[in-house]
Enzyme design. Structure first.
Site, PDB file in Angstrom:
ATOM      1  N   HIS A 271     -20.672   2.702 -12.262  1.00 38.48           N
ATOM      2  CA  HIS A 271     -20.368   1.258 -12.231  1.00 38.48           C
ATOM      3  C   HIS A 271     -21.290   0.523 -11.259  1.00 38.48           C
ATOM      4  CE1 HIS A 271     -16.749   1.271 -14.636  1.00 38.48           C
ATOM      5  NE2 HIS A 271     -16.047   2.027 -13.810  1.00 38.48           N
TER       6      HIS A 271
ATOM      7  N   GLY B   4       0.830  -1.190   0.000  1.00 35.38           N
ATOM      8  CA  GLY B   4       0.000   0.000   0.000  1.00 35.38           C
ATOM      9  C   GLY B   4       0.865   1.241   0.000  1.00 35.38           C
TER      10      GLY B   4
ATOM     11  N   PRO C 138       2.845   4.764   0.863  1.00 36.60           N
ATOM     12  CA  PRO C 138       3.693   5.056   2.009  1.00 36.60           C
ATOM     13  C   PRO C 138       2.912   5.707   3.137  1.00 36.60           C
ATOM     14  CG  PRO C 138       4.458   6.235   0.035  1.00 36.60           C
ATOM     15  CD  PRO C 138       3.247   5.467  -0.346  1.00 36.60           C
ATOM     16  N   GLY C 139       3.310   5.433   4.343  1.00 37.66           N
ATOM     17  CA  GLY C 139       2.738   6.115   5.489  1.00 37.66           C
ATOM     18  C   GLY C 139       1.384   5.610   5.935  1.00 37.66           C
ATOM     19  N   THR C 140       0.975   4.436   5.433  1.00 39.27           N
ATOM     20  CA  THR C 140      -0.344   3.946   5.797  1.00 39.27           C
ATOM     21  C   THR C 140      -0.305   3.037   7.023  1.00 39.27           C
ATOM     22  OG1 THR C 140      -0.003   2.304   4.072  1.00 39.27           O
ATOM     23  CG2 THR C 140      -1.462   4.142   3.558  1.00 39.27           C
ATOM     24  N   GLY C 141       0.884   2.802   7.549  1.00 38.04           N
ATOM     25  CA  GLY C 141       0.955   2.044   8.798  1.00 38.04           C
ATOM     26  C   GLY C 141       1.417   0.608   8.656  1.00 38.04           C
ATOM     27  N   LYS C 142       2.156   0.308   7.573  1.00 38.23           N
ATOM     28  CA  LYS C 142       2.624  -1.061   7.381  1.00 38.23           C
ATOM     29  C   LYS C 142       3.645  -1.444   8.451  1.00 38.23           C
ATOM     30  CE  LYS C 142       3.697  -0.053   3.080  1.00 38.23           C
ATOM     31  NZ  LYS C 142       3.059   1.283   3.022  1.00 38.23           N
TER      32      LYS C 142
ATOM     33  N   HIS D 143     -18.377   8.549 -11.613  1.00 36.27           N
ATOM     34  CA  HIS D 143     -17.851   7.411 -12.366  1.00 36.27           C
ATOM     35  C   HIS D 143     -18.092   6.104 -11.598  1.00 36.27           C
ATOM     36  CE1 HIS D 143     -14.644   5.618 -15.064  1.00 36.27           C
ATOM     37  NE2 HIS D 143     -14.713   4.727 -14.101  1.00 36.27           N
ATOM     38  N   GLU D 144     -17.685   6.107 -10.343  1.00 37.87           N
ATOM     39  CA  GLU D 144     -17.843   4.883  -9.544  1.00 37.87           C
ATOM     40  C   GLU D 144     -19.311   4.579  -9.268  1.00 37.87           C
ATOM     41  OE1 GLU D 144     -15.402   2.949  -9.288  1.00 37.87           O
ATOM     42  OE2 GLU D 144     -13.976   4.464 -10.004  1.00 37.87           O
TER      43      GLU D 144
HETATM   44  P1  ADP Z   1       4.464   2.666   6.274  1.00 41.55           P
HETATM   45  O1  ADP Z   1       5.310   1.595   6.862  1.00 41.55           O
HETATM   46  O2  ADP Z   1       3.189   2.143   5.674  1.00 41.55           O
HETATM   47  O3  ADP Z   1       5.169   3.579   5.323  1.00 41.55           O
HETATM   48  P2  ADP Z   1       4.458   3.639   8.975  1.00 41.55           P
HETATM   49  O4  ADP Z   1       3.948   2.455   9.712  1.00 41.55           O
HETATM   50  O5  ADP Z   1       5.918   3.850   8.979  1.00 41.55           O
HETATM   51  O6  ADP Z   1       3.956   3.609   7.463  1.00 41.55           O
HETATM   52  O7  ADP Z   1       3.713   4.935   9.516  1.00 41.55           O
HETATM   53  C1  ADP Z   1       4.412   6.044  10.007  1.00 41.55           C
HETATM   54  C2  ADP Z   1       3.688   6.662  11.191  1.00 41.55           C
HETATM   55  O8  ADP Z   1       2.437   7.191  10.793  1.00 41.55           O
HETATM   56  C3  ADP Z   1       3.353   5.667  12.280  1.00 41.55           C
HETATM   57  O9  ADP Z   1       4.410   5.499  13.165  1.00 41.55           O
HETATM   58  C4  ADP Z   1       2.152   6.308  12.944  1.00 41.55           C
HETATM   59  O10 ADP Z   1       2.518   7.320  13.821  1.00 41.55           O
HETATM   60  C5  ADP Z   1       1.443   6.954  11.784  1.00 41.55           C
HETATM   61  N1  ADP Z   1       0.439   6.049  11.210  1.00 41.55           N
HETATM   62  C6  ADP Z   1       0.418   5.571   9.950  1.00 41.55           C
HETATM   63  N2  ADP Z   1      -0.656   4.781   9.747  1.00 41.55           N
HETATM   64  C7  ADP Z   1      -1.327   4.747  10.914  1.00 41.55           C
HETATM   65  C8  ADP Z   1      -2.520   4.089  11.353  1.00 41.55           C
HETATM   66  N3  ADP Z   1      -3.236   3.311  10.528  1.00 41.55           N
HETATM   67  N4  ADP Z   1      -2.918   4.274  12.627  1.00 41.55           N
HETATM   68  C9  ADP Z   1      -2.216   5.070  13.463  1.00 41.55           C
HETATM   69  N5  ADP Z   1      -1.086   5.697  13.113  1.00 41.55           N
HETATM   70  C10 ADP Z   1      -0.632   5.570  11.859  1.00 41.55           C
HETATM   71 ZN    ZN Z   2     -14.117   2.808 -14.018  1.00 39.50          ZN
END
Ligand code: ADP
Ligand code: ZN
Length: 592
Positions: free
Chosen positions: A419, A191, A193-197, A415-416
């Protein structure tokens, strides 16, 4: 708690001073004098040598009685020690440590200490809970001492749910082994970047109470051939020693990218070796070891298929951008411990932060807190959040999704909605599990999950419906915004529609005037002149379908608008919400 932190600081400062002192000493210490072996022998004979450091290298270091150091060749190894000892020369068989006097390693050490100090300055030091792993030869993420749990993750419920069994696998591998179940060894989180992986992976370790080893795929490339593979083995060795654990490999695409055919020729040796080492280590797990490897990447489709095969990274979990509800949850989470003024409406903030990742939301609340602290008024006010919003946005790239303008959002919503509505109208047996205007990693603006029933054979009308559903996005755009304003958003849809239509005509004998011939067979037998006819028939048929879909949408325009409006507000609709809207409209029509 406070004094523990102080003690850590003092300790770190003493260590730092000691290291600086040591390097200054090494730096000013004169280089050893280089002498020939004969000179050395003569010096020995004259009793001038005080001490010799012997190791198994071809060089020999020593000290003259005055304290000056020298260095010379060491051609003899056997019996040499005895001979020297007899002459009253002290012999030290440990390797001399002065190899590290170069400034490069000085800088590295300084960097490590700097990082350590920074880490101390930003984190409250608590006793490590659950243990945490460090791999010295590979750069490991600065570890929070704080245990991360699922309470620290919000807004990505589906991904979080999918990780729940993983925790149970780690905790009770024996239970699963008893039933002969094969445990997942590798999981890919994918997913934007920054989504919490990373956060999610840490939370798995935290919840299971096992150490967390984190490395980045980019640490393994651009080193000499063989080094990356060695590091992988090192990593797994250390992980195994600690027993159950979570190994996290960020940017796993750096070492497991699809091997490019052609241009790259034989591919990248180093990367292949590293990848192979990783796969070998993973297949070497015993099933009840309780070690799980979690890889993270922005895109699943760039990964080498070898990585994704069963028994390897065979679980793939999407961690997408949060929708408005998700953003609300994340904002709430990152407001914990922050004094919010009563004028702050977090739900409203969530509505204004479309396409923000969790990381961006975290930084929004953090910037707001900083602004409030500067004002020192006791509370974070809505105006702080508004200002922080511009700070966060200004730090983003222009093409960033969060700057997508209102018009794009509206077009995507219609659009969505197109569909989704056409699916419900012409193919109610399909399930529309979700309609969303949040872009997924797979595609364009938004996307409707449209799952046709699983069948052995598809009827002609099933295939026609698939085409019509694909065309409905563009049709809705045209109806609402006019012919000149249709967008490129339909390109995937048109691709899909064309493929299905071509299959109908060329393979399944469902074309109107083209008959029951298989066109691939005709082509392979050199009969090529049919192509124009196929083309004409395709585009004519497509137009007929398109007009039909448009007519349908015009007839149900009020429902289309209702769905689009709901999408603009909620961003994601599940099947129940969608059915609800359609039902209400239907009722309205009957009573009117
Ligand atoms: P990724 O690995 O997807 O790039 P990160 O896990 O490093 O993202 O996320 C960076 C920071 O952003 C986390 O340490 C947290 O503070 C915040 N963060 C991102 N996603 C979430 C989430 N779903 N819930 C709470 N905090 C989040
Ligand atoms: Zn479409």
């Amino acid at each position: 708690m406070h004094s523990a932190k102080k003690r850590m600081w003092i300790l770190a400062s003493i260590l730092l001073l000691a290291v600086i002192g040591y390097y200054i000493y090494l730096y000013f210490e004169p280089d050893p004098q280089r002498i020939s072996y004969n000179e050395f022998i003569r010096a020995v004979d004259k009793g001038k040598v005080a001490k010799v450091y012997l190791d198994d290298r071809d060089l020999l270091r020593g000290e003259f009685k005055g304290g000056t150091e020298f260095i010379t060749d060491n051609p003899r190894k056997e019996g040499f020690k005895e001979e020297l000892l007899k002459k009253g020369i002290a012999v030290d068989e440990m390797a001399r440590q002065s190899q590290i006097r170069d400034t490069g390693s000085f800088l590295i050490t300084m960097g490590v200490f700097g990082g350590f100090l920074y880490f101390l300055s930003t984190k409250t030091v608590k006793q490590a809970q659950g243990g945490m792993g460090k791999i010295s030869s590979i750069s490991v993420y600065p570890e929070d001492d704080k245990k991360v749990t699922f309470d620290d993750v919000a807004g990505i419920d589906e991904a979080r749910e999918s990780m729940k069994d993983v925790i149970d696998f780690i905790r009770n591998p024996e239970k699963y082994a008893r039933y002969g179940a094969r445990l997942p060894r590798g999981i890919i989180l994918y997913g934007p970047p920054g989504t919490g992986k990373t956060l999610l992976a840490k939370a798995v370790a935290g919840e299971a109470g096992v150490p967390f080893y984190a490395v980045s795929g980019s640490d393994f490339v651009q080193v000499y051939v063989g080094v990356g593979a060695g590091r992988i083995r090192d990593l797994f060795k250390k992980a195994r020693e600690s027993g159950k654990c979570v190994i996290f490999i960020d940017e796993i695409d750096a070492l497991g990218k699809k091997r490019d055919r052609g241009i790259d020729g034989g591919g990248n040796d180093e990367r292949d070796q590293t990848l192979n080492a990783l796969l070998a280590e993973m297949s070497g797990f015993k099933d009840n070891e309780g070690i799980v490897v979690i890889g993270a990447t922005n895109r699943l489709d760039v990964l080498d298929p070898a990585l994704l095969r069963p028994g390897r990274f065979d679980r793939h979990i999407e961690v997408g951008l949060p929708d408005v509800k998700g953003r609300y949850e994340i904002l709430k989470l990152h407001s914990r411990g922050k004094p919010l003024s009563s004028d702050v409406d977090l739900y409203k903030v969530a509505q204004q932060t479309v396409y923000f990742s969790g990381a961006k939301l975290e930084s929004l609340m953090n910037e707001a807190a900083i602004l409030a602290a500067k004002r020192d008024s006791g509370y974070i006010e809505q105006s702080d959040i508004d200002k922080a919003f511009y700070i966060v946005m200004a730090g983003l790239e222009k093409k960033d999704r969060s700057t997508i303008d209102r018009f794009d959002r509206e077009i995507t919503a219609f659009h969505e909605a197109g569909h989704a509505l056409v699916t419900k109208l012409i193919a109610p047996e399909h399930s529309v599990s979700r309609v969303t205007i949040i872009p997924s990693t797979k595609g364009m603006g938004g996307f409707s999950m449209n799952i046709p029933p699983d069948r052995m054979y598809y009827r002609k009308r099933d295939m026609e419906n698939t085409i019509k559903i694909a065309l409905a996005g563009r049709a809705a755009e045209e109806i609402v915004f006019g012919q000149d304003n249709v967008t490129t958003g339909a390109s995937n849809d048109l691709e899909r529609a064309t493929e299905v239509l071509l299959d109908m005509i060329r393979r399944f004998g469902m074309g109107k005037s083209t008959g029951l011939l298989n066109y691939d067979v005709l082509y392979s037998n050199g009969i090529r002149q049919v192509s124009d006819e196929v083309l004409t028939q395709c585009s004519e048929t497509m137009n007929i379908f398109y007009e039909e879909v448009k007519g349908l949408l015009i007839m149900h325009r009020d429902t289309l608008e209702a769905i689009a409006t709901a999408l603009l507000e909620k961003e994601t609709l599940d099947e129940d919400a969608l059915d609800q809207i359609i039902m209400e409209r239907d009722k309205g029509r009957e009573t009117a």
